[in-house]
Write a protein that holds these residues in place. Structure first.
Motif, mmCIF file in Angstrom:
data_model
loop_
_atom_site.group_PDB
_atom_site.id
_atom_site.type_symbol
_atom_site.label_atom_id
_atom_site.label_comp_id
_atom_site.label_asym_id
_atom_site.label_seq_id
_atom_site.Cartn_x
_atom_site.Cartn_y
_atom_site.Cartn_z
ATOM 1 N N ARG A 144 0.844 -1.197 0.000
ATOM 2 C CA ARG A 144 0.000 0.000 0.000
ATOM 3 C C ARG A 144 0.875 1.240 0.000
ATOM 4 N NH1 ARG A 144 -1.185 2.373 5.106
ATOM 5 N NH2 ARG A 144 -0.181 1.315 6.850
ATOM 6 N N ALA A 145 0.293 2.351 -0.449
ATOM 7 C CA ALA A 145 1.018 3.611 -0.553
ATOM 8 C C ALA A 145 0.991 4.351 0.778
ATOM 9 C CB ALA A 145 0.408 4.473 -1.652
ATOM 10 N N VAL A 146 2.167 4.766 1.267
ATOM 11 C CA VAL A 146 2.261 5.534 2.506
ATOM 12 C C VAL A 146 3.420 6.515 2.397
ATOM 13 C CG1 VAL A 146 1.285 3.787 4.049
ATOM 14 C CG2 VAL A 146 3.739 3.786 3.597
ATOM 15 N N ALA A 147 3.379 7.517 3.264
ATOM 16 C CA ALA A 147 4.492 8.452 3.431
ATOM 17 C C ALA A 147 4.717 8.662 4.926
ATOM 18 C CB ALA A 147 4.192 9.785 2.748
ATOM 19 N N SER A 148 5.920 9.095 5.281
ATOM 20 C CA SER A 148 6.261 9.369 6.679
ATOM 21 C C SER A 148 6.065 8.164 7.591
ATOM 22 C CB SER A 148 5.456 10.565 7.210
ATOM 23 O OG SER A 148 5.775 11.733 6.496
#
Length: 352
Positions: free
Chosen positions: A144-148
């Motif tokens: 899945r797409a995540v940041a931080s």
């Protein structure tokens, strides 16, 4: 004529010679000819340096550009014929990276998980080969797409925990799911967890020690044990706002407090904070990242000059014990290494 004579030698003899040259001369050497440019990029050279015990520490810094919304990778380089002058230099062979990605050092390589560009989170996994300064974008994407997110490397696996789905709002609630990447098989596994947590876009931090990941997210501290898939709260770990610290020396986490202008330490085993003796006094500090190499503490920090200009400074701090056995900090040197319309993001130390 001399250069023609050198290149006429067997390649293994040339590698034997160049492997003994300090790495800061390699960029200049690579400009001599196509032969030396290829030699500097060869894995055989760095394998020989390792066997000769000629490996050196190398500091990498990611800097966010306000102009194009990307992170770019820089390396700290000592100026030739200088004993104390350093500067951060860009690596032109590497593409810009998504902002707020999660970085993990594995040997002489850096893995970058996720991040965002123009407020859209990414599920990309990028591998940077640091000796060659080449990027590999062909690894499998994250589930899945995540940041931080926060991350750590344990027993040939990278663990990516939580993260934000988008930049706005800055504080966003999300699952504490754990995504696991096996660096050997290059496959992902996802572990779903029932608990949610509010992640901060800018100030999540993690360190790895004793095969566990210790991390702070906003006002919460946790210890994750991958062998048992167990997440435990650590209320002491959240007591201070340690941001971007990759600095663990002999089970002790160090970070530089920009508010108090002091170095703090946290014993990961005893779970207690202390103020490290010694006046460091890095004036004008607005944001800092703390790393370690060769049992020394290195602090990269920002100084705001005006609305469109930030200076990045680098300080090396030596740790010593006094007569009572207490750890004391002594500032060895501090220099300005970069300026621009930018923001300090990540720091990593590798050895090759």
């Amino acid at each position: 004529m001399a250069m023609c004579w050198i290149t006429s030698l067997p390649e293994d003899v040339i590698i034997e010679c160049v492997a003994r040259v300090p790495r800061r001369y390699y960029p200049s050497l690579s400009l001599v000819s196509k032969f030396f440019r290829s030699l500097i990029a060869s894995p055989q050279l760095y394998a020989r340096r390792s066997l000769l015990d000629r490996t050196e520490y190398c500091l990498y810094v990611t800097i966010y550009s306000h102009d194009d919304d990307y992170d770019r990778l820089y390396t700290l380089r000592q100026k030739i014929n200088s004993s104390g002058d350093y500067c951060l230099v860009p690596i032109p062979s590497l593409p810009p990276m998504p902002s707020s990605g999660s970085y993990v050092a594995v040997g002489s390589k850096i893995y970058i998980m996720g991040g965002s560009c123009f407020e859209v989170s990414s599920n990309a996994l990028t591998l940077i080969d640091c000796p060659l300064h080449m990027a590999n974008h062909h690894l499998p994407n994250m589930p899945r797409a995540v940041a931080s997110s926060v991350s750590g490397y344990i027993n040939e696996k990278i663990y990516v925990i939580g993260g934000c789905r988008s930049r706005f709002p800055v504080f966003s609630e999300g699952p504490m799911d754990v995504m696991v990447f096996d660096v050997k098989s290059e496959t992902w596994e996802s572990k779903t967890r029932p608990d949610n947590l509010v992640f901060d876009w800018y100030s999540n931090s993690a360190v790895t020690w004793d095969d566990k990941i210790y991390f702070r997210v906003l006002k919460h501290g946790f210890v994750y044990d991958p062998s048992q898939d167990k997440m435990e709260k650590d209320d002491m770990l959240k007591s201070y706002h340690w941001v971007g610290s990759e600095c663990v020396i002999e089970r002790v986490l160090y970070y530089y407090s920009t508010a108090s202008k002091i170095l703090r330490s946290y014993d990961l085993k005893e779970r207690c904070w202390k103020r490290v003796k010694g006046e460091i006094g890095l004036s004008g500090t607005t944001c800092a990242r703390t790393v370690t190499y060769d049992k020394k503490v290195v602090v990269i920090f920002e100084k705001d000059i005006d609305r469109n200009k930030v200076e990045l400074w680098c300080a090396e701090i030596k740790l010593e014990r006094d007569e009572q056995g207490e750890i004391c900090a002594r500032l060895d040197w501090c220099v300005c290494v970069f300026e621009g319309h930018s923001r300090l993001m990540n720091c990593l130390v590798l050895k090759f």
